[in-house]
Write an enzyme that holds these catalytic residues in place. Structure first.
Site, mmCIF file in Angstrom:
data_model
loop_
_atom_site.group_PDB
_atom_site.id
_atom_site.type_symbol
_atom_site.label_atom_id
_atom_site.label_comp_id
_atom_site.label_asym_id
_atom_site.label_seq_id
_atom_site.Cartn_x
_atom_site.Cartn_y
_atom_site.Cartn_z
ATOM 1 N N SER A 14 4.525 -86.608 38.947
ATOM 2 C CA SER A 14 5.411 -87.898 39.356
ATOM 3 C C SER A 14 5.394 -88.847 38.285
ATOM 4 C CB SER A 14 5.346 -88.346 40.783
ATOM 5 O OG SER A 14 3.940 -88.735 40.916
ATOM 6 N N SER A 25 3.233 -90.929 42.670
ATOM 7 C CA SER A 25 1.769 -91.074 43.486
ATOM 8 C C SER A 25 0.710 -91.040 42.606
ATOM 9 C CB SER A 25 1.788 -89.376 44.069
ATOM 10 O OG SER A 25 1.532 -88.462 42.819
ATOM 11 N N CYS A 65 7.989 -52.117 33.603
ATOM 12 C CA CYS A 65 7.741 -51.374 34.859
ATOM 13 C C CYS A 65 8.977 -50.868 35.652
ATOM 14 C CB CYS A 65 6.848 -52.387 35.712
ATOM 15 S SG CYS A 65 6.181 -51.278 37.072
ATOM 16 N N GLU A 122 2.575 -58.797 29.809
ATOM 17 C CA GLU A 122 2.448 -59.912 30.547
ATOM 18 C C GLU A 122 0.957 -60.512 31.018
ATOM 19 O OE1 GLU A 122 4.025 -57.909 31.775
ATOM 20 O OE2 GLU A 122 4.387 -58.409 34.122
ATOM 21 N N VAL A 160 0.031 -86.071 37.927
ATOM 22 C CA VAL A 160 0.636 -85.869 36.801
ATOM 23 C C VAL A 160 2.195 -85.599 36.695
ATOM 24 C CG1 VAL A 160 -0.156 -83.483 36.392
ATOM 25 C CG2 VAL A 160 0.333 -84.755 34.423
ATOM 26 N N HIS A 197 2.292 -53.481 32.218
ATOM 27 C CA HIS A 197 2.388 -54.778 32.100
ATOM 28 C C HIS A 197 2.148 -55.654 30.969
ATOM 29 C CE1 HIS A 197 4.348 -55.325 36.233
ATOM 30 N NE2 HIS A 197 3.853 -54.284 36.337
#
Ligand code: XMP
Length: 516
Positions: free
Chosen positions: A231, A226, A82, A174, A229, A172
């Site tokens: 930490s 915590s 683009c 993607e 996933v 695009h």
């Protein structure tokens, strides 16, 4: 040295999707803002390919963002998407015009020549659907460039200089709406850049443990764990590198879901060679939240209290120099505004796993080049239990922002029970993994109902379920009626204090995922 592709960011909304599509081919890539992408960067990092992103800006406007012209002549393959295609054209002598009316959304294009980035089914004269969003177009091609595809409006939508290995796409590749987008990216990576599908989490784990070992010789590190996933994975990786020199602190603020604390304890406590302490600060948190109903005030008070608690127990340990955080790549990319536009504060985010820098500690962020799904795979490599690894995201302020109005012990109990029923049903019906995030919200309204022969006057519970890629945008999940009925019946029959269940059908934007 790891072979990498660099994505030069000019501020497109979908730059991260380019990175995702490259990484999905097991090719390592990094996103670099255009103003940091210099000849020196290229010399140091030695990329095997360059992808220029889209942008909300225009090369027809004075002072448009660009890169050094010499870069086009280094022989490194370049793909411009683009704005990136317009930039290539303008830098190499082509002309750009404003088009009358935008070419937007699903658009048909036709192939007029072959190019090495054309997928195998893109034969000359065939038509294909792609996703476009542009107001400028290349009017005159740069010298020695060919166009291999045109839109119905006769605009150039694919250009190439095979000898220079420079390519441009007006659409695009993607985004998933461009059906053959993945094949185009693959052609560029494997046939033009000669990349190999070699990057994976096993490698990442090995290389990063070595790097962390080197960086943290004799150093002590502290980590706010915590149980989310991010930490958890950061802690496991650091533990593999420095063992007991890592101290993990789990603060129970009393705003967790049912069984959550126990699950985290069970997993981390039984690990030998893992220093894990847990602090019960729930009384303190409930005290500061007493009488508070404003969402921002709740968030700020919880954030502050958390730091206080963490600080207090961290101070007991001497010689700590580093603070580990589970920061992910999207946070790094988003925190640098390429277009310079400040973003409005919608909510003060507080992440229990990620503490502020004000503690005079140096930061170590071992996941800051990874996306969430990559972190989950890395978690598997590190032996993280599936329950923790595949959990839906849970906000730092916990259930406090899912109880609208004042947070009290009895309301927390009601919400915990409802949430457990809902999540268990999602798992039982095999819906949990199809949904990005699901939870219950307790509303500060009571409604009249009838149970048996008696009148009830109890709370309303809203259920939320969204699909999303990164939490930035989201759509509500289209449950079938039978499932909704089951959740509603189960909650109303089993949870004392709830007599009405409603389903939230708001997408983000205009809503946010959490209610506060
Ligand atoms: P919103 O509600 O802003 O949420 O659409 C987007 C994602 O972020 C999570 N969230 C938080 N995560 N600390 C966190 O660690 C916070 O303060 C916080 N607030 C929201 C939310 O659960 C969703 O996944």
């Amino acid at each position: 040295m790891l072979k990498k592709v660099v994505i030069v960011d000019f501020g497109s909304q979908v730059t991260q999707l380019i990175a995702r599509s490259v990484r999905s081919q097991k090719v390592y890539c990094e996103v670099v803002p255009f103003n940091k992408f210099s000849l020196k960067y290229i010399k140091n990092e030695n990329p095997v390919g360059i992808i220029l992103s889209g942008s909300p800006l225009s090369v027809t406007k004075r002072g448009f963002p660009s890169i050094k012209r010499e870069i086009f002549f280094l022989g490194i393959p370049i793909l411009g998407i683009c704005y990136g295609m317009q930039l290539i054209s303008s830098a190499l002598g082509g002309k750009i015009k404003k088009i009358s009316g935008r070419e937007y959304g699903d658009t048909s294009i036709r192939v007029i020549k072959n190019s090495s980035i054309c997928p195998n089914n893109w034969k000359t004269k065939t038509k294909h659907n792609v996703w476009m969003s542009h107001g400028d177009s290349v009017k005159t091609l740069p010298k020695n460039f060919i166009s291999f595809a045109k839109s119905n409006n006769e605009n150039f939508v694919g250009i190439a200089n095979e000898k220079m290995k420079i390519f441009g796409l007006q659409f695009h590749p993607e985004v998933t709406h461009t059906k053959d987008g993945k094949s185009i990216i693959k052609k560029f990576l494997f046939e033009v850049c000669k990349c190999k599908s070699q990057w994976n989490m096993k490698k990442f784990k090995k290389e990063n443990i070595t790097l962390l070992k080197k960086k943290l010789v004799n150093k002590k590190v502290i980590c706010g764990l915590s149980g989310g996933v991010d930490s958890s994975v950061a802690a496991l990786l650091l533990n593999k590198a420095i063992g007991k020199r890592l101290l993990c602190i789990f603060v129970d603020h009393g705003l967790l879901r049912m069984g959550e604390k126990q699950e985290i304890h069970n997993f981390f406590k039984r690990k030998s060679n893992f220093k894990f302490i847990s602090v019960d600060a729930s009384k303190q948190f409930m005290k500061v939240l007493k009488g508070v109903t404003d969402p921002e005030k709740k968030r700020k008070l919880i954030g502050k209290e958390f730091i206080k608690t963490f600080d207090k127990c961290a101070n007991k340990y001497k010689g700590i120099e580093y603070l580990a955080q589970g920061t992910l790549y999207p946070d790094v990319i988003e925190s640098r505004s390429v277009t310079g536009a400040p973003s409005a504060t919608i909510k003060s985010h507080h992440n229990v796993g990620g503490l502020p820098k004000k503690m005079n500690l140096k930061l170590v962020e071992p996941l800051n080049t990874l996306f969430k799904d990559e972190v989950r795979i890395l978690g598997k490599e590190l032996g993280l239990s599936d329950n923790i690894r595949n959990r839906h995201p849970f906000p730092g302020p916990g259930l406090a922002i899912r109880i609208l109005g004042e947070v009290t012990k009895s309301r927390l109990e009601i919400l915990r029970q409802a949430d457990k029923i809902y999540i268990d049903l999602l798992k039982k019906e095999k819906l949990y993994d199809k949904i990005w995030q699901a939870f219950c919200v307790l509303l500060p309204v009571k409604t009249v109902g009838v149970m048996g022969d008696s009148r009830t006057y109890e709370n309303v519970c809203a259920i939320r379920a969204v699909t999303s890629v990164d939490g930035m945008t989201a759509d509500y999940y289209p449950f079938d009626q039978a499932f909704l009925k089951k959740v509603s019946n189960n909650i109303i029959n089993k949870v004392k204090g709830i007599n009405r269940v409603v389903y939230d059908t708001t997408s983000k934007p205009p809503g946010t995922i959490e209610w506060e």
